[in-house]
Design an enzyme around this catalytic site. Structure first.
Site, PDB file in Angstrom:
ATOM      1  N   ASP A 172       0.925  -4.617 -16.938  1.00  0.00           N
ATOM      2  CA  ASP A 172      -0.109  -5.617 -17.175  1.00  0.00           C
ATOM      3  C   ASP A 172      -0.662  -5.453 -18.593  1.00  0.00           C
ATOM      4  O   ASP A 172      -0.901  -4.335 -19.059  1.00  0.00           O
ATOM      5  CB  ASP A 172      -1.233  -5.422 -16.148  1.00  0.00           C
ATOM      6  CG  ASP A 172      -2.292  -6.486 -16.237  1.00  0.00           C
ATOM      7  OD1 ASP A 172      -1.981  -7.664 -16.007  1.00  0.00           O
ATOM      8  OD2 ASP A 172      -3.459  -6.143 -16.540  1.00  0.00           O
ATOM      9  N   GLU A 212       4.003  -7.385 -19.992  1.00  0.00           N
ATOM     10  CA  GLU A 212       3.311  -8.655 -20.186  1.00  0.00           C
ATOM     11  C   GLU A 212       2.676  -8.626 -21.572  1.00  0.00           C
ATOM     12  O   GLU A 212       1.846  -7.763 -21.858  1.00  0.00           O
ATOM     13  CB  GLU A 212       2.234  -8.850 -19.123  1.00  0.00           C
ATOM     14  CG  GLU A 212       1.448 -10.136 -19.307  1.00  0.00           C
ATOM     15  CD  GLU A 212       0.141 -10.165 -18.535  1.00  0.00           C
ATOM     16  OE1 GLU A 212      -0.307 -11.265 -18.179  1.00  0.00           O
ATOM     17  OE2 GLU A 212      -0.446  -9.087 -18.312  1.00  0.00           O
TER      18      GLU A 212
END
Length: 554
Positions: free
Chosen positions: A208, A279
């Site tokens: 993330d 990401e």
């Protein structure tokens, strides 16, 4: 003397593979509390294996106060009771591996929950052992925050804390304080948490906000960029959010980030067949993607894959898609992408690309396009059904982002509603609860798995055939990609492999297309078996119906 690598073997299963993203709250509820859980995922793994996926990515299930639905972690090495137990996860892992599925989990390393014991100690004083584990800064002379950095969720990225009489930084909610990666102890403790799950047997990670780990140590102000273009918004940024009015030069994507990713990669490389996809949300995503997937100055590898945001907007015209792919080939080169059309943060692709009543053929063509690209395919739960965005009443909203910015921005709940498994069962077979955490959308029931599975022409069955056929095509799995010239209506590229080449053509319009096959492909054969319909080849002309695709072999 040749150096001997200590790296574990890696089959590269992820290169050209299909990764199915699971949002655990909304996949399957096994205990009737209205919230999906790990045993529910285990119960439905056969659906994913039958689809033709190679692995799963599970969004966070760690202990959390759930202010941001698990992306605010309070214990990195345990399962939140809402989702089950560590033993439930071990059982899921074993069942997935028995079905031939790899398991990737979502690591949220850039920030924790404000209820994490690390933060509780850090905020208690200026001189405790973890005082420097988070990003603390004094107020300016007039009491205002240290600089102009903004939170993605709106407003300042700085929150005043009365215990330390300082501000702490949060790129997201104020309950998600950012960890201080400039502190070597922080880096090490986070690497230890990654190792914990590797030792349990996970096959990799979705990282993330992988470019948010480091901030500018001098806390310099970001330059402004003015009001965003509401006609052509960045798909990764909400245009109604002031965050889009800054160039994010100093609050993320710092050079030190690369060295940490190299440390992280070195850890993963000690375990066989592992991978990680980062990401990367940045003002120039493709340039950052290239940087994060190439090797360091001494050949140190970084990310295996980078998650691409470029198809998460509304524009899906052939010239636009051609431009994205051309930029990727030019700027990223050999870097390995992970392509997505939807995820848990954006409006579902069926609605973004097809409007309120998307044509099923458009959905199938979009999925065929994604499955034909060079890279790894990331499929968000429900995409295989062609689910449109769900409409959520204000009183049912759960997402703090949407509640804050209603009604111009309705948040992310519309793409997070429960999976419809069986339209003949309560709540579409998702849960026996009186009321699930989000309502099952009525428009989704007609698209339920049980109903589509018995219809050979359904999106589910068409896509299943496509993925299984794709596994027989080395050119699609591992081949190079060469774009053909841009066309107002057709997007075309060649995937080339030692075993043979494929010409992939897509009609991204609502009008029929007659497309002249290039001379060197004149004797091409229109392939069947992929489940795609709506194409005919006659005398060097490819006839494509609206929203259709074709693969040709020479």
């Amino acid at each position: 003397m040749q150096e001997v690598s200590n790296n574990a073997p890696n089959s590269g299963w992820w290169r050209g593979g299909v990764i199915y993203q699971i949002y655990p709250r909304s996949f399957q509820d096994s205990n009737g509390d209205g919230i999906g859980d790990l045993p529910g995922i285990t119960q439905r793994l056969e659906h994913i294996a039958a689809l033709g996926a190679d692995g799963i990515w599970i969004s966070p299930f760690f202990k959390s106060p759930m202010k941001d639905f698990g992306y605010d972690v309070s214990d990195y090495c345990d399962v939140d009771p809402m989702f089950g137990t560590l033993d439930d996860f071990k059982h899921l892992l074993g069942r997935a591996h028995a079905l031939g599925l790899k398991v990737m989990i979502d690591m949220v390393l850039s920030h924790s929950s404000d209820q994490h014991p690390w933060f509780t100690e850090s905020r208690s004083s200026h001189d405790n052992p973890r005082a420097d584990w988070y990003i603390w800064a004094d107020a300016q002379h007039d009491g205002t925050p240290p600089n102009n950095w903004l939170s993605i969720f709106g407003g300042s990225a700085w929150q005043w804390d009365t215990r330390r009489c300082q501000y702490y930084m949060h790129n997201f909610l104020s309950s998600q304080p950012d960890l201080n990666f400039h502190n070597p102890e922080v880096q090490q403790v986070l690497l230890d948490t990654v190792k914990f799950w590797l030792d349990l047997g996970v096959d990799g990670y979705r990282l993330d906000t992988a470019n948010f780990y480091f901030h500018d140590a001098q806390l310099r102000n970001n330059p402004g960029r003015g009001a965003p273009d509401l006609a052509n918004p960045d798909p990764a940024v909400n245009p109604f959010n002031p965050y889009a009015r800054q160039c994010h030069v100093y609050d993320k994507s710092q050079p030190e980030n690369l060295a940490f990713l190299q440390r992280l990669r070195a850890l993963l490389d000690q375990y066989p067949d592992t991978t990680m996809v980062g990401e990367i949300g940045d003002d120039d995503g493709l340039a950052r993607l290239a940087e994060y997937t190439r090797s360091g100055p001494n050949g140190e590898p970084r990310l295996h894959m980078a998650y691409c945001f470029d198809f998460l907007g509304e524009n899906h015209s052939a010239p636009f898609l051609h431009g994205i792919l051309q930029r990727f080939i030019t700027e990223v080169g050999d870097g390995w992408p992970c392509w997505a059309l939807s995820n848990h943060d954006v409006v579902r692709s069926a609605t973004r690309w097809g409007g309120p009543t998307p044509h099923p053929q458009l959905i199938q063509t979009a999925l065929a396009f994604q499955a034909s690209l060079r890279g790894t395919l990331c499929l968000y739960q429900g995409e295989e059904l062609g689910l449109p965005e769900a409409q959520i009443a204000y009183e049912d909203l759960q997402d703090p982002y949407g509640i804050t910015m209603w009604p111009e921005f309705k948040g992310r709940d519309g793409c997070r509603t429960p999976m419809p498994w069986n339209d003949q069962e309560r709540h579409g077979g998702f849960s026996t609860a009186e009321k699930p955490w989000l309502p099952v959308a009525n428009e989704h029931l007609a698209l339920a798995v049980a109903r589509q599975r018995v219809d050979p022409h359904s999106t589910l069955m068409q896509f299943t055939r496509l993925l299984h056929w794709r596994r027989t095509q080395p050119a699609l799995l591992q081949g190079s990609m060469t774009l053909l010239p841009s066309d107002p209506q057709a997007l075309a590229f060649v995937r080339e492999h030692a075993s043979g080449s494929l010409l992939c053509v897509f009609n991204f319009s609502g009008h029929p297309l007659r497309w002249a096959v290039p001379g060197n492909w004149a004797p091409a054969t229109l392939l069947t078996g992929s489940g795609l319909e709506g194409a005919q080849l006659h005398g060097g002309l490819l006839h494509l119906e609206p929203w259709s695709a074709a693969h040709l072999s020479n």
